[in-house]
Enzyme design. Structure first.
Site, PDB file in Angstrom:
ATOM      1  N   PHE A 156       0.775  -1.147   0.029  1.00 18.02           N
ATOM      2  CA  PHE A 156       0.081  -0.058   0.069  1.00 18.02           C
ATOM      3  C   PHE A 156       0.924   1.502   0.057  1.00 18.02           C
ATOM      4  O   PHE A 156       0.287   2.188  -0.264  1.00 18.02           O
ATOM      5  CB  PHE A 156      -0.846   0.178   1.285  1.00 18.02           C
ATOM      6  N   LYS A 180      -0.981  -7.114  -9.260  1.00 16.06           N
ATOM      7  CA  LYS A 180      -2.123  -6.949  -8.346  1.00 16.06           C
ATOM      8  C   LYS A 180      -1.809  -6.327  -7.029  1.00 16.06           C
ATOM      9  O   LYS A 180      -0.999  -6.428  -6.340  1.00 16.06           O
ATOM     10  CB  LYS A 180      -2.317  -8.851  -7.723  1.00 16.06           C
ATOM     11  N   GLU A 183      -5.011  -3.629  -2.181  1.00 20.61           N
ATOM     12  CA  GLU A 183      -6.476  -3.524  -2.198  1.00 20.61           C
ATOM     13  C   GLU A 183      -6.861  -2.117  -1.583  1.00 20.61           C
ATOM     14  O   GLU A 183      -7.975  -1.476  -1.536  1.00 20.61           O
ATOM     15  CB  GLU A 183      -7.571  -4.671  -1.724  1.00 20.61           C
ATOM     16  N   SER A 233       5.338  -7.088   3.439  1.00 21.57           N
ATOM     17  CA  SER A 233       5.808  -7.382   4.685  1.00 21.57           C
ATOM     18  C   SER A 233       6.445  -8.677   4.488  1.00 21.57           C
ATOM     19  O   SER A 233       6.103  -9.462   3.617  1.00 21.57           O
ATOM     20  CB  SER A 233       4.704  -7.420   5.692  1.00 21.57           C
ATOM     21  N   CYS A 288       9.441   1.662   3.372  1.00 23.79           N
ATOM     22  CA  CYS A 288      10.476   0.664   3.827  1.00 23.79           C
ATOM     23  C   CYS A 288      11.568   1.065   4.104  1.00 23.79           C
ATOM     24  O   CYS A 288      12.638   0.187   4.688  1.00 23.79           O
ATOM     25  CB  CYS A 288      10.384  -0.462   2.406  1.00 23.79           C
ATOM     26  N   GLU A 387       8.791  -4.558  13.153  1.00 21.82           N
ATOM     27  CA  GLU A 387       8.674  -3.494  12.339  1.00 21.82           C
ATOM     28  C   GLU A 387       7.227  -2.975  12.676  1.00 21.82           C
ATOM     29  O   GLU A 387       6.229  -3.336  12.615  1.00 21.82           O
ATOM     30  CB  GLU A 387       8.444  -4.052  10.761  1.00 21.82           C
TER      31      GLU A 387
HETATM   32  P1  NAD Z   1       1.402  -6.682   2.997  1.00 29.26           P
HETATM   33  O1  NAD Z   1       2.389  -7.844   3.167  1.00 29.26           O
HETATM   34  O2  NAD Z   1       0.259  -6.714   4.108  1.00 29.26           O
HETATM   35  O3  NAD Z   1       0.539  -6.666   1.536  1.00 29.26           O
HETATM   36  C1  NAD Z   1       1.376  -6.782   0.383  1.00 29.26           C
HETATM   37  C2  NAD Z   1       0.624  -7.324  -0.867  1.00 29.26           C
HETATM   38  O4  NAD Z   1       0.351  -8.602  -0.639  1.00 29.26           O
HETATM   39  C3  NAD Z   1      -0.847  -6.444  -0.822  1.00 29.26           C
HETATM   40  O5  NAD Z   1      -0.927  -6.712  -2.433  1.00 29.26           O
HETATM   41  C4  NAD Z   1      -1.698  -7.541  -0.330  1.00 29.26           C
HETATM   42  O6  NAD Z   1      -2.955  -7.795  -0.793  1.00 29.26           O
HETATM   43  C5  NAD Z   1      -0.918  -8.799  -0.217  1.00 29.26           C
HETATM   44  N1  NAD Z   1      -1.217  -9.929   0.715  1.00 29.26           N
HETATM   45  C6  NAD Z   1      -1.467  -9.596   1.928  1.00 29.26           C
HETATM   46  N2  NAD Z   1      -1.292 -10.740   2.623  1.00 29.26           N
HETATM   47  C7  NAD Z   1      -1.249 -11.497   1.931  1.00 29.26           C
HETATM   48  C8  NAD Z   1      -1.089 -13.029   2.345  1.00 29.26           C
HETATM   49  N3  NAD Z   1      -1.364 -13.643   3.415  1.00 29.26           N
HETATM   50  N4  NAD Z   1      -1.188 -13.815   1.141  1.00 29.26           N
HETATM   51  C9  NAD Z   1      -0.928 -13.214  -0.013  1.00 29.26           C
HETATM   52  N5  NAD Z   1      -0.957 -12.000  -0.433  1.00 29.26           N
HETATM   53  C10 NAD Z   1      -0.977 -11.263   0.801  1.00 29.26           C
HETATM   54  O7  NAD Z   1       2.187  -5.357   3.133  1.00 29.26           O
HETATM   55  P2  NAD Z   1       1.534  -3.798   3.055  1.00 29.26           P
HETATM   56  O8  NAD Z   1       1.098  -3.461   4.497  1.00 29.26           O
HETATM   57  O9  NAD Z   1       0.516  -3.485   1.975  1.00 29.26           O
HETATM   58  O10 NAD Z   1       2.872  -2.923   2.923  1.00 29.26           O
HETATM   59  C11 NAD Z   1       3.783  -2.556   3.731  1.00 29.26           C
HETATM   60  C12 NAD Z   1       5.032  -3.681   4.019  1.00 29.26           C
HETATM   61  O11 NAD Z   1       5.689  -3.559   2.839  1.00 29.26           O
HETATM   62  C13 NAD Z   1       6.109  -3.247   5.214  1.00 29.26           C
HETATM   63  O12 NAD Z   1       6.436  -4.139   5.790  1.00 29.26           O
HETATM   64  C14 NAD Z   1       7.151  -2.695   4.334  1.00 29.26           C
HETATM   65  O13 NAD Z   1       8.401  -2.564   5.037  1.00 29.26           O
HETATM   66  C15 NAD Z   1       6.868  -3.551   3.068  1.00 29.26           C
HETATM   67  N6  NAD Z   1       7.647  -2.690   1.893  1.00 29.26           N
HETATM   68  C16 NAD Z   1       9.220  -3.408   1.387  1.00 29.26           C
HETATM   69  C17 NAD Z   1       9.656  -2.540   0.584  1.00 29.26           C
HETATM   70  C18 NAD Z   1      10.889  -3.332  -0.043  1.00 29.26           C
HETATM   71  O14 NAD Z   1      11.344  -2.604  -0.761  1.00 29.26           O
HETATM   72  N7  NAD Z   1      11.638  -4.123   0.788  1.00 29.26           N
HETATM   73  C19 NAD Z   1       9.027  -1.558  -0.267  1.00 29.26           C
HETATM   74  C20 NAD Z   1       7.769  -1.076   0.151  1.00 29.26           C
HETATM   75  C21 NAD Z   1       6.864  -1.741   1.325  1.00 29.26           C
END
Ligand code: NAD
Length: 501
Positions: A156, A180, A183, A233, A288, A387
């Site tokens: 997000f 994808k 959401e 994450s 991140c 985190e």
């Molecule tokens: P998230 O892991 O909750 O969701 C990321 C994506 O995965 C979304 O599209 C979501 O719909 C999907 N998703 C969520 N749970 C899932 C599951 N159980 N199985 C399959 N798909 C699933 O992350 P978020 O809250 O949207 O974003 C924040 C996180 O992203 C933080 O931990 C941040 O550090 C990380 N991030 C990392 C980088 C990097 O370059 N390493 C860059 C941006 C964000």
């Protein structure tokens, strides 16, 4: 979808060059984090929509792969122009759903433009190697070919930059793509799809599918999907990596972070305090590459904490589209609760809350919380280990650079790490020794320009190398050809003919 008597417009999928909706689909609300009110709805696609999106990408893949690389780059160049022309509109879409300030959202669009610029040089990136006459009449050469249908699953916090850094490279390499997006922030992706179509991208090459866990799992398992790129994450990254590997897919899964900034006693303390405030509280800590941990060396800690708190107190929280806001809201109520409970627990685990964001009472609605600074944080405390992804700066005090490096390198994450110092020797030692994918010296958030690769170490990345420049390798497979063309004139070696003629 209707909520409290208000009809919410639904963000559609984008499949085969057109918006796609179904009246029976499950929907989820998109909430403006600055007000807490739903502003739109989004469809959560199931296996049927996944099939449609992948079929669309598959049917477009072959023609796109055989489109000359410069012609693909020309379309991306037109897309770059459209990103620039629509920069303000795109920044507003980001702010409306994600909450970050417009200035920050503009920066995100600018970084996306840069990722497309790298992609427009695909001919250069995809060039192979050629070794002539490795045996008599034998040459060996190599080139890289696209994978087919590639999938991107994005978080997000960067509704445009993360998707663009995946699909620009994937498309430039000749792949088709199914995105994808999160959401929580789906609208930007559909707007990007429209701009790609306007730039001349053939229908079906780029598709957007909205959904949650079910859609992600169906995409990974789909036999026509060749590769998975994920950013999000760590627990989800680890699971995506495991599931993709189980079904034999090429996968890169970038996870969460807990980045450290080491401040040496010889550092310019004003510059370090400025850096800490912008890196810890900018975008409400939801980057991140944010810096949630300052590791302060020696007896400068009291002065640095005082300077940082003084600056943080002047930080104004407010809606992202208000010019007076330095920091927008968090993404959701549960994100605010996570920050509150981290602060609640910290005191009981030996730390001192010097600046308390829970006291920010300037907003009647929305997911706001002010900047917090917590001093004397122990590395075995929950605040340090988890985190938090919110505007809390933890200060860990250490005696020397060795101890600072031990603290940084014991973190399971390895996304980014920085040092502030006036000593080149300390800076070089830090860069050489620290366990992190992106390292800053007197730079708090060391996200490299897109002409370098990006991706963390440890629990911040699973699977293949990351994005931007590294993506050319990820989104292609290599082919090495060994050829023999024998000379027809008897007894004359080909190299001899060439030299004498
Ligand atoms: P998230 O892991 O909750 O969701 C990321 C994506 O995965 C979304 O599209 C979501 O719909 C999907 N998703 C969520 N749970 C899932 C599951 N159980 N199985 C399959 N798909 C699933 O992350 P978020 O809250 O949207 O974003 C924040 C996180 O992203 C933080 O931990 C941040 O550090 C990380 N991030 C990392 C980088 C990097 O370059 N390493 C860059 C941006 C964000």
């Amino acid at each position: 979808m209707t909520t409290n008597g208000v009809h919410l417009e639904t963000v559609p999928h984008w499949i085969a060059g057109a918006p796609v909706s179904s009246t029976s689909a499950t929907k989820s609300e998109i909430v403006d984090p600055a007000t807490g009110h739903p502003i739109r709805a989004v469809e959560l696609g199931g296996a049927d929509v996944v099939d449609k999106a992948v079929a669309s990408a598959r049917s477009a893949a072959e023609a796109w792969a055989s489109t000359p690389t410069p012609a693909r780059a020309t379309i991306l160049l037109a897309f770059r122009t459209l990103l620039l022309e629509h920069g303000e509109e795109l920044a507003s879409i980001i702010t409306a759903e994600q909450g970050k300030t417009l200035a920050d959202a503009r920066g995100e669009v600018a970084r996306s433009v840069e990722a497309v610029e790298v992609a427009t040089s695909a001919v250069q990136q995809l060039k192979g190697e050629f070794a002539e006459q490795v045996s008599r009449g034998v040459d060996t050469y190599s080139f890289r070919q696209p994978l087919g249908v590639c999938v991107g699953i994005t978080p997000f916090n960067f509704p445009i930059m993360v998707p663009v850094s995946m699909f620009a490279a994937a498309l430039a390499c000749g792949n088709s793509f199914v995105l994808k997006p999160s959401e929580k922030v789906p609208s930007a992706s559909v707007r990007l799809a429209q701009l790609l179509a306007e730039a001349g991208l053939p229908s079906g090459v780029f598709n957007v599918l909205h959904g949650g866990v079910d859609a992600v799992n169906a995409l990974i398992d789909h036999p026509d999907v060749a590769a998975i790129s994920f950013v999000g994450s760590t627990p989800v990254a680890r699971e995506i990596y495991r599931r993709s590997a189980d079904v034999g897919k090429k996968v890169q899964a970038l996870g969460g972070a807990n980045n450290h900034l080491v401040v040496m006693p010889d550092a310019d303390l004003d510059a370090a305090a400025d850096a800490l405030v912008s890196a810890a509280y900018g975008a409400a800590g939801q980057r991140c590459m944010a810096v949630p941990v300052a590791v302060v060396v020696g007896d400068i800690a009291d002065r640095l904490v005082a300077k940082t708190v003084q600056r943080a107190e002047a930080f104004r929280t407010g809606p992202g589209d208000a010019a007076s806001s330095d920091m927008g809201p968090l993404i959701s109520e549960s994100a605010v609760d996570r920050v509150r409970s981290a602060l609640d627990t910290a005191t009981g685990q030996g730390a001192t809350v010097v600046l308390d964001g829970r006291k920010d009472d300037t907003h009647d609605a929305g997911y706001f919380i002010g900047p917090s600074l917590v001093d004397h944080v122990q590395t075995d405390s929950d605040l340090y280990k988890d985190e938090i992804f919110g505007p809390i700066l933890s200060v860990v005090r250490v005696d020397d650079l060795d101890e600072a490096l031990r603290v940084v390198n014991a973190s399971p994450y390895g996304n980014g790490a920085s040092i502030f110092t006036t000593s080149g020797v300390a800076g070089r030692r830090f860069a050489h020794t620290v366990r992190a994918g992106s390292v800053g010296i007197n730079v708090p958030i060391p996200v490299p320009i897109s002409w370098f690769g990006f991706g963390g170490w440890g629990d911040s990345r699973f699977g293949d190398d990351g994005l931007n420049y590294d993506a050319y390798r990820f989104y292609t497979k290599a082919k090495v050809i060994t050829q023999r063309w024998t000379e027809t004139r008897q007894g004359v070696a080909p190299h001899f003919v060439a030299a004498g003629s």
